[in-house]
Design an enzyme around this catalytic site. Sequence first.
Site, mmCIF file in Angstrom:
data_model
loop_
_atom_site.group_PDB
_atom_site.id
_atom_site.type_symbol
_atom_site.label_atom_id
_atom_site.label_comp_id
_atom_site.label_asym_id
_atom_site.label_seq_id
_atom_site.Cartn_x
_atom_site.Cartn_y
_atom_site.Cartn_z
ATOM 1 N N GLU A 33 18.080 -9.050 11.842
ATOM 2 C CA GLU A 33 19.026 -10.171 11.981
ATOM 3 C C GLU A 33 20.461 -9.696 11.755
ATOM 4 O OE1 GLU A 33 16.608 -12.572 9.233
ATOM 5 O OE2 GLU A 33 16.892 -14.212 10.653
ATOM 6 N N GLU B 87 8.605 -11.689 9.733
ATOM 7 C CA GLU B 87 8.538 -12.694 8.670
ATOM 8 C C GLU B 87 7.244 -13.496 8.674
ATOM 9 O OE1 GLU B 87 11.211 -11.960 10.388
ATOM 10 O OE2 GLU B 87 13.026 -12.062 9.159
HETATM 11 C C1 3H9 Z 1 13.193 -11.314 5.601
HETATM 12 O O1 3H9 Z 1 13.843 -10.390 5.973
HETATM 13 C C2 3H9 Z 1 13.691 -12.718 5.597
HETATM 14 C C3 3H9 Z 1 14.944 -12.917 6.393
HETATM 15 O O2 3H9 Z 1 14.645 -13.323 7.704
HETATM 16 C C4 3H9 Z 1 15.776 -14.033 5.831
HETATM 17 C C5 3H9 Z 1 16.373 -13.850 4.510
HETATM 18 C C6 3H9 Z 1 17.272 -14.968 4.128
HETATM 19 N N1 3H9 Z 1 11.800 -5.815 0.254
HETATM 20 O O3 3H9 Z 1 5.533 -0.168 3.104
HETATM 21 P P1 3H9 Z 1 5.969 1.008 2.323
HETATM 22 C C7 3H9 Z 1 9.064 -1.574 -0.592
HETATM 23 S S1 3H9 Z 1 11.628 -11.096 4.990
HETATM 24 C C8 3H9 Z 1 11.488 -5.211 -0.894
HETATM 25 O O4 3H9 Z 1 4.963 1.676 1.475
HETATM 26 P P2 3H9 Z 1 6.329 2.505 4.748
HETATM 27 C C9 3H9 Z 1 7.546 -1.592 -0.747
HETATM 28 O O5 3H9 Z 1 7.128 -2.625 -1.597
HETATM 29 C C10 3H9 Z 1 11.375 -9.363 5.077
HETATM 30 N N2 3H9 Z 1 10.734 -4.104 -0.967
HETATM 31 O O6 3H9 Z 1 6.664 2.123 3.243
HETATM 32 C C11 3H9 Z 1 7.311 -0.215 -1.303
HETATM 33 O O7 3H9 Z 1 7.625 -0.258 -2.676
HETATM 34 P P3 3H9 Z 1 6.825 0.634 -3.708
HETATM 35 C C12 3H9 Z 1 11.050 -8.912 6.433
HETATM 36 C C13 3H9 Z 1 10.278 -3.601 0.174
HETATM 37 O O8 3H9 Z 1 7.176 3.672 5.072
HETATM 38 C C14 3H9 Z 1 8.372 0.645 -0.617
HETATM 39 O O9 3H9 Z 1 9.365 -0.265 -0.154
HETATM 40 N N3 3H9 Z 1 10.737 -7.501 6.430
HETATM 41 C C15 3H9 Z 1 10.555 -4.180 1.408
HETATM 42 O O10 3H9 Z 1 4.860 2.618 4.935
HETATM 43 C C16 3H9 Z 1 7.862 1.431 0.560
HETATM 44 O O11 3H9 Z 1 7.185 0.542 1.432
HETATM 45 C C17 3H9 Z 1 9.486 -7.035 6.306
HETATM 46 O O12 3H9 Z 1 8.535 -7.783 6.233
HETATM 47 C C18 3H9 Z 1 11.355 -5.344 1.427
HETATM 48 N N4 3H9 Z 1 11.689 -5.956 2.567
HETATM 49 O O13 3H9 Z 1 6.772 1.270 5.607
HETATM 50 C C19 3H9 Z 1 9.323 -5.546 6.299
HETATM 51 N N5 3H9 Z 1 9.956 -3.457 2.376
HETATM 52 O O14 3H9 Z 1 7.034 2.037 -3.276
HETATM 53 C C20 3H9 Z 1 8.443 -5.123 5.171
HETATM 54 C C21 3H9 Z 1 9.333 -2.455 1.757
HETATM 55 O O15 3H9 Z 1 7.395 0.299 -5.020
HETATM 56 N N6 3H9 Z 1 8.309 -3.682 5.041
HETATM 57 N N7 3H9 Z 1 9.519 -2.525 0.436
HETATM 58 O O16 3H9 Z 1 5.383 0.228 -3.541
HETATM 59 C C22 3H9 Z 1 7.550 -2.922 5.851
HETATM 60 O O17 3H9 Z 1 6.974 -3.384 6.817
HETATM 61 C C23 3H9 Z 1 7.387 -1.471 5.493
HETATM 62 O O18 3H9 Z 1 7.725 -1.326 4.141
HETATM 63 C C24 3H9 Z 1 8.265 -0.494 6.310
HETATM 64 C C25 3H9 Z 1 8.119 0.943 5.704
HETATM 65 C C26 3H9 Z 1 7.742 -0.463 7.763
HETATM 66 C C27 3H9 Z 1 9.697 -0.856 6.283
#
Ligand code: 3H9
Length: 683
Positions: free
Chosen positions: A104, A124
Amino acid sequence: MNIVLTEIKENIAVVTIDNPPVNALSHVVRSGVSDAIQELCKDTSVKAIILICVGRTFCAGADISEFGKPPLSPSLSNLMAKMDQINKPLIAAIHGTALGGGFELALGCHYRIMIEGAKVGLPEVNLGLIPGAGGTQRLPRLIGVAAALEMITSGKPISARKAFEVGVVDRICDNNLLVSATKFAKDIIGKPFIKTSELELLASPEIFEEFSKKILKRTRGFLAPNIAISAVRAATEKSFVEGVKFEQECFEKLMKSPESLAQRHLFFAERLATKVPDIGKDTSIRKIEKIAIVGGGTMGCGIAISFLTNSIPVLVLEQSAKTALLAKSNIEEIINTLFVKGRLSENQKNFTTENLTISTEYSDLSLSDLVIEAVFEDMEIKKQVFQKIQKFAKQDVVMASNTSFLDLDEIASTTSKPQDVIGLHFFSPAYIMPLLEIIRTKHTSTDVLAAALKLGKLIGKKTVVSGVCTGFIANRMSSCYGREAGLLLLEGADPEQIDNVLYKFGMPMGMFSMLDIAGIDIGVLARKNIPTESFDERAFRIHEALVASGSKGQKTNAGFYCYNGKEKTLNPEVEALTQKYAEEYGIKRRKITPKEIEERCLFSLINEGFKIVEEGIAIRASDVDVVYTSAFGFPRYKGGPLHYAEHLGLDYILKRINKFAKVHGNRWWTPSSLLVSLVRENK
Ligand code: 3H9
């Protein structure tokens, strides 16, 4: 460390975000970017601004760990509104994955440049939410309603190539992103730029109804996808500002919903499950590069495909040249189907052909770092295979079993190196099912376990570690659920009634439909190899009788149901068998309510889940949720059996379990002492 850093070179400002691990848009990032932009707006020497991230990815979205906490200003929406007011071109330079709020943020810029291999998406919905920082309003303006609906409701990211094709990005570069973005900035300085918020959007209302119908099946039970559709619809009916307001209201409503809470619980649970207390960053990891699989049946082939499609060479060992060739052609056929369906690239397909080896000689295992046994589920056969693996494989080979029920400690004891033995329990079809249950015996060494966890991640599986017990976490729980369904049949329910209740609860299908698809004979065979005291033979008598009479499920056109083309009807044989066995066991048949079916099947599952945690078989309660949602389709919007139990109220669950114990006896209904103590502590 500067989390947001600004540098100006030759009239171009570069705002760099550095918030490891995934550049989540935490408060410090939002305020840093907001301040930087404000300053740069005032600086007349700056003619363009590039927004870029360091580390492994562009922003992965809002900081999910801030959800549910008091909001801190500026919100992402405030920041986006500020960006909309900016009077100089803003360019997002994207590598890794720009997801959710991260995407976004990029959509709020005037231009986007992506490095080859990067992805953008709005995931999301996977968290039970919709984009909440203008995504539902900006994306359709940029790429049209149909493409935006698909991206937002599926949550699936798209590649840089696809993003370019649909018009999300303006340029793709194949190497130095910052250099390319700077060059791009120089090209556009002085030219008029367009804000996505000001793009015109037209769409007929029918598209929304049609789309709703199209996704009905895949989104059954989920709250967010339909709300996402109404938010996109608002983009076509309201002004941009009004649309954003509507989107925010929907986002906030969803944020408080039990569905989103459950899905967010799973997000963190799945990541926590990969962490094992005695495995840390310093733990040495056994090297695994070359993999061999003993047994080229359905499971062996599926496992081989999981590795091959992730660029890992595989050797498949079979008993004869004929069966080895059959395994090879089965693997190739599946790979080809995946390729035709667009799920594999040409490169992946070619890799498979070049890196699949078949053999009939155990001596060919000598170069493998990991050998996975995927032979018949029979203790004696498995023991023999393990002895042979140890004889022919190299000294430090990791020996794994794909057993789904058997005592892995016993299998390991036939080798002289039980520390090198581990369970790698894949679910069928192994190349599709997301879970890898890793079984740690009492001897498995930490370097072997660390290697298995790493390997699971490498092939894109969700990994959960289980201790040794009959059926481990997944099948032990599933057995209880199956037991209650079987007993309910004897007590008076029919398969359809039970299936309907479970389907309505949110399971992808009922117990008996599932057994018919999987093959009833598989469970019947498996039970022959596990201790009789671990299951209730009464519950599975009908299964055995059906298999004995040749009714093994869909593959024989008859099982709990009869199949005639698309027609599916109750198998009258089942009714006759239930009458017979109910009489034999002295069970008085009665009318069973949907509530009883739901509670008996699910509360037995929950009780067993708590016992599994209490015995230390699972490291933590949330691991049980990961297993059951990933292996058996427990509805993600309910968060898994133990999260759901908390949602219902543990005291209520305990009360019902005690009631079932009174009626049906203590054998299966003794409440878990962990559950009892949790209820007591809460009082
Ligand atoms: C949003 O954006 C809402 C908005 O529209 C509006 C807002 C107003 N936040 O998955 P990994 C941490 S909703 C906090 O193992 P990979 C994860 O917990 C969000 N922490 O790595 C982990 O921590 P730990 C929409 C996050 O390389 C570490 O990072 N976005 C977040 O296999 C490593 O993660 C999503 O849904 C986060 N957003 O994959 C994306 N993301 O090491 C969610 C990750 O302590 N994330 N962490 O366990 C993913 O899909 C994957 O993490 C990503 C990397 C593909 C990025």
